[in-house]
Design a protein around this motif. Structure first.
Motif, mmCIF file in Angstrom:
data_model
loop_
_atom_site.group_PDB
_atom_site.id
_atom_site.type_symbol
_atom_site.label_atom_id
_atom_site.label_comp_id
_atom_site.label_asym_id
_atom_site.label_seq_id
_atom_site.Cartn_x
_atom_site.Cartn_y
_atom_site.Cartn_z
ATOM 1 N N SER A 159 52.619 -6.001 33.115
ATOM 2 C CA SER A 159 52.695 -6.205 31.663
ATOM 3 C C SER A 159 53.662 -7.327 31.326
ATOM 4 O O SER A 159 53.400 -8.156 30.451
ATOM 5 C CB SER A 159 53.145 -4.927 30.956
ATOM 6 O OG SER A 159 52.168 -3.925 31.099
ATOM 7 N N ASP B 237 45.830 -6.115 28.669
ATOM 8 C CA ASP B 237 46.779 -5.272 29.405
ATOM 9 C C ASP B 237 46.319 -3.819 29.324
ATOM 10 O O ASP B 237 46.553 -3.141 28.328
ATOM 11 C CB ASP B 237 48.190 -5.431 28.840
ATOM 12 C CG ASP B 237 49.239 -4.753 29.723
ATOM 13 O OD1 ASP B 237 48.865 -4.158 30.761
ATOM 14 O OD2 ASP B 237 50.432 -4.805 29.370
ATOM 15 N N GLU B 238 45.678 -3.361 30.364
ATOM 16 C CA GLU B 238 45.145 -1.995 30.446
ATOM 17 C C GLU B 238 44.383 -1.600 29.176
ATOM 18 O O GLU B 238 44.712 -0.588 28.534
ATOM 19 C CB GLU B 238 46.277 -1.009 30.745
ATOM 20 C CG GLU B 238 46.980 -1.364 32.048
ATOM 21 C CD GLU B 238 47.692 -0.182 32.681
ATOM 22 O OE1 GLU B 238 47.299 0.972 32.412
ATOM 23 O OE2 GLU B 238 48.622 -0.406 33.461
HETATM 24 MG MG LIG Z 1 52.036 -2.270 32.179
#
Ligand SMILES: [Mg+2]
Ligand SMILES: Nc1ncnc2c1ncn2[C@@H]1O[C@H](COP(=O)(O)OP(=O)(O)OP(=O)(O)O)[C@@H](O)[C@H]1O
Length: 261
Positions: A60, A180-181
């Motif tokens: 991240s 991000d995810e």
């Molecule tokens: Mg992360």
């Protein structure tokens, strides 16, 4: 450099585009924690890079440095040949060039879906309202939520909200999209509808950096897998090579955990 162009479905080498995002010897600390260590990473135009690695490895943070939500301590990051701006109007423009989609959808709760997708266009890109609305409706159609335009985010499912978030980022005509995810907070039955939108985006030639645990997506959409551990890029390879023949013990260990749990 070779002039041969390679489509995503070939899953061959990375597309022969010019370097779009270049991280050169990037280091970052959070206090005593060395969270990004000597990161060298070049993402070419049209390339889809999937970043994987254990929790806390810096995935991240890596994404957040690329659109300067985080500063770096040393090294440099350039987008399309220009170093990341420090502040002000230039920074706002950079943020528009780098679309970001997070795990939590981050839509404006008090604005309709349509307004969410229009806002950046009118405020940052200075697009006229009518043109912004047309574009927003077209993008909402493209991600399959055109009929939800007048609702508020809370009235949509998680998968629908995440697709709106993708449309909102695309409305700025970004040069690169960071994810991000994006599916981690979704109920299982909604994951695919978001991954399909991302697959289509990849096929359309968008440059993408995707942090995800969805290995099916990595196998089918990525040109390259970047494996991080402890703030370092430990290994990078084409998906087939990475998944079938990981070289490092860290990657072998990680894959055995996520593929057999
Ligand atoms: Mg992360
Ligand atoms: N703002 C912050 N202040 C202090 N430490 C932070 C901050 N943000 C992240 N960290 C730490 O930096 C390290 C890397 O965090 P990061 O969120 O980049 O990891 P990640 O690979 O995305 O993990 P996950 O898979 O859990 O999302 C972690 O040890 C985290 O606790």
């Amino acid at each position: 450099m070779s002039e041969v162009s390679v489509t995503k479905s070939d899953k061959g080498p990375a597309p022969a585009g010019d370097p779009l995002v270049v991280l050169d010897n990037v280091n970052k600390h959070f206090g005593a924690l060395h969270v990004l260590q000597d990161i060298d990473l070049t993402i070419r135009r049209g390339e889809v890079v999937v970043v994987i690695g254990p929790s806390g490895s810096g995935k991240s943070t890596l994404c957040r440095t690329i659109n300067r939500l985080e500063t770096v301590d040393s090294g440099s990051i350039a987008i399309d040949g220009k170093p990341l701006p420090q502040e002000g109007r230039e920074l706002a423009r950079l943020r528009a060039d780098v679309g970001m989609v997070f795990q939590s959808f981050n839509l404006f709760a008090h604005k309709t879906v349509l307004e969410n997708v229009m806002l950046g266009q009118t405020k940052v890109r200075r697009t006229e309202k009518k043109a912004a609305e047309e574009k927003a409706r077209a993008l909402l159609d493209r991600v399959g939520v055109g009929t939800q335009a007048d609702k508020y985010p809370a009235q949509l499912s998680g998968g629908q909200q995440q697709r709106v978030a993708i449309a909102r980022a695309l409305a700025m005509d970004p040069k690169v999209m960071l994810f991000d995810e994006p599916t981690s907070a979704l109920d299982p039955e909604m994951i695919n509808e978001v991954l399909e939108v991302m697959q289509q985006l990849a096929r359309d030639g968008m440059t993408m950096v995707v942090v995800t645990h969805e290995m099916g997506f990595a196998r089918s959409a990525a040109n390259r897998v970047v494996f991080m551990a402890d703030g370092r890029i430990v290994e990078e390879a084409e998906p087939n090579q990475f998944f079938n023949n990981p070289r490092s013990d860290r990657a072998k260990d990680f894959l055995s955990k996520i593929l057999h749990h």
